[in-house]
Scaffold this motif. Structure first.
Motif, mmCIF file in Angstrom:
data_model
loop_
_atom_site.group_PDB
_atom_site.id
_atom_site.type_symbol
_atom_site.label_atom_id
_atom_site.label_comp_id
_atom_site.label_asym_id
_atom_site.label_seq_id
_atom_site.Cartn_x
_atom_site.Cartn_y
_atom_site.Cartn_z
ATOM 1 N N ARG A 86 -0.501 1.920 0.575
ATOM 2 C CA ARG A 86 0.912 1.656 0.873
ATOM 3 C C ARG A 86 1.108 1.915 2.364
ATOM 4 O O ARG A 86 0.900 3.050 2.821
ATOM 5 N N ASP A 87 1.494 0.904 3.093
ATOM 6 C CA ASP A 87 1.515 1.015 4.552
ATOM 7 C C ASP A 87 2.516 2.050 5.051
ATOM 8 O O ASP A 87 2.433 2.503 6.195
ATOM 9 N N TYR A 88 3.458 2.452 4.226
ATOM 10 C CA TYR A 88 4.437 3.455 4.629
ATOM 11 C C TYR A 88 3.976 4.876 4.283
ATOM 12 O O TYR A 88 4.688 5.842 4.560
ATOM 13 N N ARG A 100 8.034 -0.085 -3.464
ATOM 14 C CA ARG A 100 7.435 -0.758 -2.298
ATOM 15 C C ARG A 100 8.508 -1.301 -1.367
ATOM 16 O O ARG A 100 8.417 -1.164 -0.143
ATOM 17 N N GLU A 135 11.618 -0.327 -0.977
ATOM 18 C CA GLU A 135 12.392 0.740 -0.336
ATOM 19 C C GLU A 135 11.508 1.753 0.392
ATOM 20 O O GLU A 135 12.017 2.699 0.987
ATOM 21 N N LYS A 136 10.180 1.563 0.287
ATOM 22 C CA LYS A 136 9.206 2.459 0.935
ATOM 23 C C LYS A 136 9.380 3.898 0.462
ATOM 24 O O LYS A 136 9.659 4.831 1.242
ATOM 25 N N GLN A 168 12.557 10.279 2.089
ATOM 26 C CA GLN A 168 12.277 9.285 1.046
ATOM 27 C C GLN A 168 12.855 9.712 -0.298
ATOM 28 O O GLN A 168 13.390 8.882 -1.052
#
Length: 505
Positions: free
Chosen positions: A101-103, A308, A310-311, A397
């Motif tokens: 997950r890039d975040y 995904r 909303e990261k 988050q």
């Protein structure tokens, strides 16, 4: 076969095809699977069949980060390990938990969820729960307990409960009867000895508290000592390398993770008529092998697509059956009755207030770590300092995740939530789950991981590590089911090299 390590001769050498250090859930699972494989096994256990204070004292350490449970009390040094006080919560990691997950920095396992499904099924049997079935709609239909009528943005989940399985009493007698497995009790691994190339383990050096020293020579070596002790032994094995074993990139001990638990943190007001029976722990239609029913507990999370978009990190929310004694108050505790009624019943009808507990994922953080101190235990081994940290962004988050959850429940006319903190951050006491993960993490890149997809260390060809310490990310699911699945998978890897004897890799 059961051997008391205190009865061995000074300087004795035990020979085996596979040596496993640690007789908890992971180590005992591997030993059970290797019975009858043609491989001889030595399984080392620090304690005995029962707990004793002198052995338990070897687990003492220092907390230097977020306060958590006492390290000595949290870990059990006896046959069966921490299954001796495990409460039985079971859920697998979810497909999105394995993905990059890039975040989330340094996320992404070298495995896919599908790679473990076969082993998850076997782990369900080992842990004495029902079949590997996690469809909440099916459970709801078969138990006649309705799910909350929410949109697909919310994912309905549930936990299965093991009896719980006490590995010492359930699997200990089987290992004691096995002719090809020697379980050596009161045997403490104090050093990992490498050969001249430093690319292979030559022996596990062991010692009892009474002072008897012996070694085990094997073809394959496995560390299954637990999420803290795996890292400790690798770091403390400095007789040949200052940095320890399998630590050429200074990764061992780093990326330590827990599951932050926020007990009763979310205030909930809902109409009294709302049926929450699926979200109360109770017997289900699922059956154990002996025909007894498996208890389940429903939970709420966000769908992978929403997370995904909303990261967001993963989490699961469960309803408290009753307020915890002396629990901090949420805003709903002080909410005027008329206001609460207006919010959830549009001005008429009965309402109730309750709370949600959150079990959360944390992002991998390099500086959350296990290190060694100058203090030593009775064996001369350095004690650990555990500096558990959570990235500040995780709280941001989690605040956003609760806003999404609350919006969905509110839009469905089901409930209203009160979230602690300010408009930017989630703020509540961070309790641990006793889930020690990440300190010998799995990955493709040796610069940010210790073991590869087979659980073999990048730097030492015949040394494997297993347990929660190899988790790349932790998801929010209790780790025991995944730990046992990974152990079954590693046992299969070891069996596949059975014909190569002591030179096998």
């Amino acid at each position: 076969m059961l051997i008391d390590g205190r009865t061995l001769d000074e300087g004795a050498t035990l020979e085996a095809d596979v040596c496993i250090a640690g007789a908890g859930a992971a180590g005992m699972t591997i030993a059970m699977d290797l019975r009858g494989s043609g491989l001889s096994v030595v399984l080392l256990e620090s304690g005995g069949v029962e707990r004793d204070d002198a052995t338990q004292a070897l687990s003492e350490g220092r907390m230097t980060g977020i306060d958590t449970w006492d390290l000595r009390r949290m870990r059990i040094r006896s046959l069966g390990g921490t299954t001796g006080h495990w409460n039985g919560w079971c859920r697998p990691l979810m497909p999105q938990d394995f993905e990059r997950r890039d975040y989330i920095p340094d996320s992404g396992w070298p495995l896919k969820y599908s790679d473990l499904v076969r082993w998850f099924r076997k782990a369900c049997q080992t842990l004495e729960i029902g079949e590997f079935e996690w469809d909440a709609n099916e459970r709801s239909e078969r138990t006649s307990k309705p799910l909350l009528p929410v949109s697909s943005n919310i994912e309905q989940r549930y936990y299965q409960y093991s009896p719980p399985t006490r590995f010492s009493s359930v699997y200990g007698p089987e290992l004691e009867r096995a002719e090809d497995v020697r379980v050596v009790t009161f045997a403490n691994l104090v050093d990992i000895r490498l050969d001249q190339t430093r690319e292979r383990v030559e022996a596990f050096a062991c010692r009892t508290l009474e002072g008897t020293a012996f070694r085990v020579n094997a073809g394959h070596y496995v560390l299954a000592l637990g999420g803290v002790e795996n890292a400790r032994v690798l770091l403390a094995s400095r007789s040949q390398q200052r940095e320890g074993v399998a630590n050429g990139h200074d990764v061992v001990g780093r990326y330590f993770m827990e599951h932050p638990h926020y007990y009763g943190s979310i205030g909930v007001v809902h109409a009294s008529a709302l049926d929450l029976s699926f979200y109360r722990r109770a017997d289900s239609d699922l059956k154990r092998a002996d025909g007894t029913p498996v208890q389940i507990l429903g939970a709420l999370g966000l769908s992978a697509a929403v997370s995904r978009r909303e990261k967001l990190l993963n989490f699961s929310a469960t309803f408290l059956p009753a307020p915890r004694p002396n629990a901090p108050k949420t805003e709903s505790d002080a909410l005027p009755a008329a206001t609460a009624q207006a919010l959830v019943t549009r001005g008429s009808g009965e309402f109730q207030a309750t709370q949600l507990t959150l079990r959360c994922e944390q992002s991998p953080l390099r500086d959350s770590r296990i290190t060694l101190t100058d203090e030593v235990d009775a064996l001369g081994m350095p004690r650990v300092a555990l500096d558990w940290r959570i990235a500040p962004e995780d709280d941001v988050q989690m605040r956003r995740a609760m806003v999404v959850l609350g919006s969905e429940l509110g839009a469905a006319g089901l409930a209203r939530l009160w979230v602690p903190g300010d408009t930017a951050r989630f703020v509540w006491r961070q309790d641990p789950g006793g889930h020690h993960m990440g300190a010998t993490r799995m990955g493709k890149d040796p610069a940010v991981s210790v073991v590869d997809a087979t659980s073999r260390t990048h730097e030492v060809r015949n040394l494997y590590v297993t347990g929660g310490s190899v988790f790349t990310t932790g998801g929010d699911s209790n780790p025991t089911l995944t730990i046992v699945a990974l152990a079954h998978r590693l046992a299969d890897t070891l069996r596949s090299g059975r014909g190569n004897g002591r030179s096998a890799e």
